[in-house]
Design an enzyme around this catalytic site. Structure first.
Site: not given
Ligand code: NAD
Length: 336
Positions: A174, A258, A232, A295, A234, A206, A263
């Site tokens: 991260d 997912d 899971t 999803h 994007r 993200p 999509e």
């Molecule tokens: P979050 O913001 O809490 O965590 C994201 C992490 O990614 C952070 O720690 C950030 O530092 C890290 N990050 C960002 N850019 C980075 C990079 N270039 N290299 C390394 N690390 C990087 O978000 P979250 O709540 O953990 O959610 C993560 C993702 O899950 C969301 O952005 C969303 O796209 C996806 N999501 C999917 C579903 C689903 O139903 N499938 C549901 C909720 C969220």
């Protein structure tokens, strides 16, 4: 507030209606996605409530501004479907649900790994056909495997906690290592180290310009032969065409997703009587070692209630003060 809710399914209507007894907003529900073509439905509303596959681009925002819409609230954590710069230019507030139930996505991710790794989805179909043959159902154990987690925010950290009982080696990458999970995981210095060492790689960052097509021909080449990929987060974190080549050559041994990069023309609707026009997606479904869900990782009763509560609170905060604690701004993102 008068709120037009787009992309709403029965479960959204149930959770928003039930949550709204406490807030008293005037809600209207539309099943259609919000796009530039459907913005007219927002006439007469103060705010719009959207979901992940709405397309709130510059054109849609200009039209919403003309209609007098002041706030766009997404029922999701991700907000890549909204043109933030355009929203700011038109003084429209954008709000999201930063955390609803990271457990929902985390537990689903573990479920995908166990289902595909142990071929439970194939066994389910065989048994329903009175086929109790085990040939081809050999699975993999997580014990002693190395699992790499890309992104250790709310969901990635939960995934690490949830996976920590299997006796696997847990690696993570991260931009900002998370001290809460430091005792459970070895942080590696580069994405390349994660890709090289992981038997199973799961993505939890993200979608940003930096993570777009994170998994591509070059990065797949760095991975172990037979790597197990899980996404899971994007869809566009994977270059799907490159992943298909990896599956065909055997470089990728398992794929559980997912989310899919295009999509929005497929997911959240019943297409069972139609011919799918997306050849790339159709090819994905032909592999025995690919598991696709539409999803649904977020979709738990608890998460829906929590999403509804925070979304409605976002509108109330905005109505009362013109501010919103869960507002997403360009300044906030660049400060991340
Ligand atoms: P979050 O913001 O809490 O965590 C994201 C992490 O990614 C952070 O720690 C950030 O530092 C890290 N990050 C960002 N850019 C980075 C990079 N270039 N290299 C390394 N690390 C990087 O978000 P979250 O709540 O953990 O959610 C993560 C993702 O899950 C969301 O952005 C969303 O796209 C996806 N999501 C999917 C579903 C689903 O139903 N499938 C549901 C909720 C969220």
């Amino acid at each position: 507030m008068k709120i037009a809710c787009f992309s709403t399914k029965r479960y959204d209507i149930d959770s928003l209606t039930s949550g709204n007894t406490r807030f008293g907003h005037e809600l209207a529900f539309f099943e259609t996605r919000l796009t530039a073509e459907t913005t007219a439905l927002a006439a007469g509303f103060d705010g719009v409530c959207i979901f992940v596959n709405d397309d709130v681009d510059q054109a849609a925002i200009a039209l919403l501004a003309q209609l007098g819409v002041k706030i766009i609230a997404t029922r999701s954590a991700g907000y890549n479907q909204i043109d933030l710069a355009a929203a700011e230019a038109h003084s429209i507030t954008v709000a999201r649900v930063p955390a609803y139930s990271p457990n929902a996505v985390s537990e689903f991710t573990v479920g995908l790994i166990l289902t595909l790794g142990r071929q439970i989805h194939r066994a389910y179909n065989r048994v329903r056909d009175n086929n109790f043959e085990l040939e081809g159902l050999e699975g993999l154990e997580l014990n002693q495997k190395t699992i790499g987690v890309f992104g250790t925010g709310r969901i990635g950290a939960k995934v690490i906690k949830n996976l920590s009982g299997f006796g696997s080696t847990l690696l993570a990458y991260d931009l900002y290592p998370n001290p809460d999970i430091a005792p459970l995981v070895e942080y590696v210095a580069t994405p390349a180290e994660l890709f090289t060492r992981a038997d199973i790689l799961t993505l939890h960052s993200p979608l940003t310009p930096k993570t777009y097509h994170l998994v591509n021909t070059e990065t797949i080449a760095q991975m172990k032969d037979g790597v197990f990929l899980v996404n899971t987060s994007r869809g566009a974190l994977l270059d799907t065409a490159a992943v298909i080549e990896g599956l065909k050559s055997g470089k990728i041994g398992y794929l559980a997703i997912d989310v899919y990069e295009v999509e929005s023309d497929l997911f959240f609707r019943d297409l069972s009587n139609q011919v799918v026009q997306d050849d790339v997606f159709a090819r994905l479904l032909t592999f025995p070692n690919v598991l696709v869900t539409g999803h649904q990782a977020f979709l738990t009763h608890r998460a829906l209630a929590s999403i509804a509560e925070t979304t409605l609170q976002n509108f109330t905060d905005f109505a009362q003060s013109g501010q919103c604690r869960n507002a997403v701004t360009l300044a906030k993102i660049s400060g991340n």
